[in-house]
Design an enzyme around this catalytic site. Structure first.
Site, PDB file in Angstrom:
ATOM      1  N   ASP B  25      66.617  32.633  69.224  1.00 44.62           N
ATOM      2  CA  ASP B  25      67.936  32.639  70.383  1.00 44.62           C
ATOM      3  C   ASP B  25      67.774  34.382  70.646  1.00 44.62           C
ATOM      4  O   ASP B  25      67.794  35.253  69.626  1.00 44.62           O
ATOM      5  CB  ASP B  25      69.333  32.484  69.948  1.00 44.62           C
ATOM      6  CG  ASP B  25      69.396  31.030  70.136  1.00 44.62           C
ATOM      7  OD1 ASP B  25      68.671  30.213  70.510  1.00 44.62           O
ATOM      8  OD2 ASP B  25      70.682  30.727  69.965  1.00 44.62           O
ATOM      9  N   LYS B  82      68.848  27.423  78.428  1.00 44.21           N
ATOM     10  CA  LYS B  82      69.598  26.232  78.290  1.00 44.21           C
ATOM     11  C   LYS B  82      70.458  26.066  79.563  1.00 44.21           C
ATOM     12  O   LYS B  82      70.771  26.747  80.342  1.00 44.21           O
ATOM     13  CB  LYS B  82      70.663  26.543  77.273  1.00 44.21           C
ATOM     14  CG  LYS B  82      70.413  26.702  75.667  1.00 44.21           C
ATOM     15  CD  LYS B  82      71.416  27.058  74.760  1.00 44.21           C
ATOM     16  CE  LYS B  82      71.226  27.364  73.367  1.00 44.21           C
ATOM     17  NZ  LYS B  82      70.560  26.267  72.603  1.00 44.21           N
ATOM     18  N   GLY B 154      76.200  28.365  65.523  1.00 47.90           N
ATOM     19  CA  GLY B 154      76.896  29.493  65.602  1.00 47.90           C
ATOM     20  C   GLY B 154      77.564  29.401  64.070  1.00 47.90           C
ATOM     21  O   GLY B 154      78.474  30.239  64.083  1.00 47.90           O
ATOM     22  N   ARG B 166      68.970  14.184  58.004  1.00 50.76           N
ATOM     23  CA  ARG B 166      68.960  13.118  56.994  1.00 50.76           C
ATOM     24  C   ARG B 166      69.298  11.642  57.844  1.00 50.76           C
ATOM     25  O   ARG B 166      68.607  10.743  57.720  1.00 50.76           O
ATOM     26  CB  ARG B 166      70.084  13.287  55.755  1.00 50.76           C
ATOM     27  CG  ARG B 166      69.480  14.195  54.695  1.00 50.76           C
ATOM     28  CD  ARG B 166      70.257  13.819  53.494  1.00 50.76           C
ATOM     29  NE  ARG B 166      69.759  14.707  52.513  1.00 50.76           N
ATOM     30  CZ  ARG B 166      68.723  14.464  51.552  1.00 50.76           C
ATOM     31  NH1 ARG B 166      67.933  13.545  51.728  1.00 50.76           N
ATOM     32  NH2 ARG B 166      68.566  15.332  50.736  1.00 50.76           N
ATOM     33  N   GLY B 215      72.821  26.346  62.252  1.00 45.31           N
ATOM     34  CA  GLY B 215      73.472  26.851  60.946  1.00 45.31           C
ATOM     35  C   GLY B 215      72.409  27.350  60.252  1.00 45.31           C
ATOM     36  O   GLY B 215      72.517  27.582  58.930  1.00 45.31           O
ATOM     37  N   GLY B 236      69.426  30.375  66.006  1.00 43.42           N
ATOM     38  CA  GLY B 236      70.201  30.950  66.905  1.00 43.42           C
ATOM     39  C   GLY B 236      70.960  32.221  66.490  1.00 43.42           C
ATOM     40  O   GLY B 236      70.270  33.255  66.145  1.00 43.42           O
ATOM     41  N   SER B 237      72.337  32.216  66.033  1.00 38.68           N
ATOM     42  CA  SER B 237      72.660  33.487  65.644  1.00 38.68           C
ATOM     43  C   SER B 237      72.452  34.000  64.257  1.00 38.68           C
ATOM     44  O   SER B 237      72.670  35.106  63.944  1.00 38.68           O
ATOM     45  CB  SER B 237      74.299  32.995  65.307  1.00 38.68           C
ATOM     46  OG  SER B 237      74.683  32.252  66.339  1.00 38.68           O
TER      47      SER B 237
END
Lengths: 196, 295
Positions: B25, B82, B154, B166, B215, B236-237
């Protein structure tokens, strides 16, 4: 022939599993190559498609690019597709590091962004004895902007050379591993152990 | 014109090229350059990273078009962007802008609370999030050329990403033990297209690449989801919210390639500064969980 030795597929990033799947269909085993140590054991090498800049970053910390260059100069047969060809070229546009072991210049993403990626008919050199697919899968493909004298052109997309060979190197700017046949891989196994 | 079968092969073809490479990102051209130089295989152009969307609130929409163009001009690697779930017009605009991949993403505020975009109607490939096999196959049925597990964007907390990966893998394995005559009832139960259920039962995998997102904050997080069956990761973050983005970006790129080599992971994981602080996703309410968006 190459098929009797160990085939290594550079497995840092990209479509390496697709190449291994084609070899599996042909009943030929292959091993993934991620380190210089793993490279030492192979008798032929596949450089798959993916992003050439990402592959360079993954090779740098372990000196893998230079090691591959030396092995190719020492006669290691290579099948390179798309990003793999960029790694072998002399000059890359826009400029980035490359091995210069295949006497061609190349431009990255030469046909435009992904919406211009396509499956195109190929025109084969009549002298080419390989039975290969008649269409090429081009994904954000590079274009050969110069082909050196010692490099034989085996196929074109309209006027653009897209499949070439020189010595032990067979290089395609398209993706035979995403096509429906396995002709180019068979050709590599049969013919690429000796210089042309 | 491309026929539909060839069009779809070309879309999935680009997803194949991204395997084993990290999609990062970025919110401006400088970050995009850092990502490319670190070895990113693609960048996701965003107005705000998910961690900031959480803090600042408001409606999260498609990124500013000038910003996406500036990023396109800066890097050679594919540029993704996005659109909101079900926002057909944002998707059309992003296609006209020639982004390389559209992420119809739960990170943005959904535009339609029942329908996703029919992605077969576009030339540009789409990636969509999922929490389980049924959701993955519904998105593939709509034409997604790439699936990513959602995780909790995030949060910097990997637990939801693990849960979703999973769940997808367990769903695939379950199909492998079902009798042929049980497949329709199973398709009904998990609300997935019957033809795709049959395909997965026969092949033991999704018909498109399967990446992980949400995450991932450390090289070890990336290695974990690879171990669980991801073919690569979106971060991402986790990069630009860390104290030192550049070495962390490089380390995550290396970790995705060398996830099976603990010695290399050890080297890669040293000297990276602080990871993003993150949120315990177990303490988020259902309304706060971005992964609950999408149907």
């Amino acid at each position: 022939m190459v098929g009797s030795g160990v085939i290594g597929v550079l497995a840092l990033q990209g479509a390496f599993e697709a190449h291994r799947e084609v070899f599996r269909r042909l009943g030929v085993a292959s091993v993934p190559i991620r380190t210089p140590q793993e490279l030492e054991a192979v008798d032929a090498l596949v450089l798959p498609g993916g992003e050439s800049s990402a592959m360079l970053r993954l090779m740098e910390p372990q000196g893998l690019l230079d090691r591959i260059g030396k092995k190719i100069q020492g006669g290691l047969p290579v099948l390179a597709t798309c990003a793999g060809v960029i790694l072998l070229a002399v000059e890359v546009t826009p400029h980035q590091k490359s091995l210069g072991v295949l006497d061609v210049d190349i431009q990255r993403n030469a046909y435009g962004r992904q919406v211009f990626s396509s499956i195109e008919p190929l025109i084969f050199n009549p002298a080419f004895d390989g039975t290969v697919t008649t269409k090429g899968v081009f994904i954000r493909a590079p274009r050969l902007t110069r082909v050196g004298e010692g490099v034989e052109i085996l196929a074109w997309r309209k006027e653009d050379p897209v499949l070439v060979r020189a010595s032990g190197i067979l290089a395609a700017t398209f993706h035979p591993e995403l096509g429906q046949g396995s002709g180019l891989h068979e050709f590599f196994l049969k013919h690429m152990d000796r210089p042309v | 014109m491309k026929n539909n079968e060839e069009k779809y092969r070309v879309k999935v073809g680009l997803a194949e090229m991204l395997k084993g490479g990290v999609i990062m990102d970025v919110t401006n051209a400088d970050q995009a350059k850092i990502a490319e130089d670190a070895g990113a295989v693609a960048v996701m152009a965003l107005e705000r990273v998910p961690a900031d969307i959480r803090v600042e609130g408001g409606v999260a929409r498609m990124a500013g078009l000038e910003k996406i163009q500036e990023i396109q001009k800066t890097v050679q690697i594919p540029v993704m962007a996005k659109c909101r779930i079900g926002h057909i017009a944002e998707a059309r605009i992003l296609q006209a802008l020639e982004v390389d991949f559209i992420d119809e993403s739960e990170v943005l505020t959904p535009a339609d609370d029942e329908n996703h975009v029919n992605k077969h109607l576009f030339d540009v490939p789409f990636v969509c999030g999922c929490r389980n096999l049924g959701e993955a196959l519904r998105r593939i049925g709509e034409g997604a050329a790439l699936i990513r597990t959602k995780g909790e964007a995030g949060s910097g907390d990997i637990v939801e990403g693990v849960r979703h990966m999973r769940a997808v893998q367990r769903g695939i394995r379950t199909l492998g033990i079902l009798d042929q005559h049980e497949l329709m009832a199973h398709a009904k139960e998990i609300q997935a297209p019957f033809e795709l259920i049959c395909w997965v039962a026969e092949h033991g995998r999704l018909p498109v690449p399967n990446f992980a997102a949400g995450g991932i904050a450390t090289p070890a997080d990336a290695a974990l989801v690879m171990e669980l069956g991801a073919e690569t990761v979106f971060v991402g973050s986790g990069i630009f919210k860390a104290t030192d983005p550049e070495p962390r970006a490089k380390a995550i790129v290396q970790a995705v390639t060398h996830w099976q080599d603990p010695g290399k992971l050890l080297e890669i994981s040293k000297g990276l500064g602080e990871a993003m602080s993150g949120l315990d996703s177990g303490k988020l309410t259902t309304e706060e969980m971005l992964s609950r968006r999408g149907w």
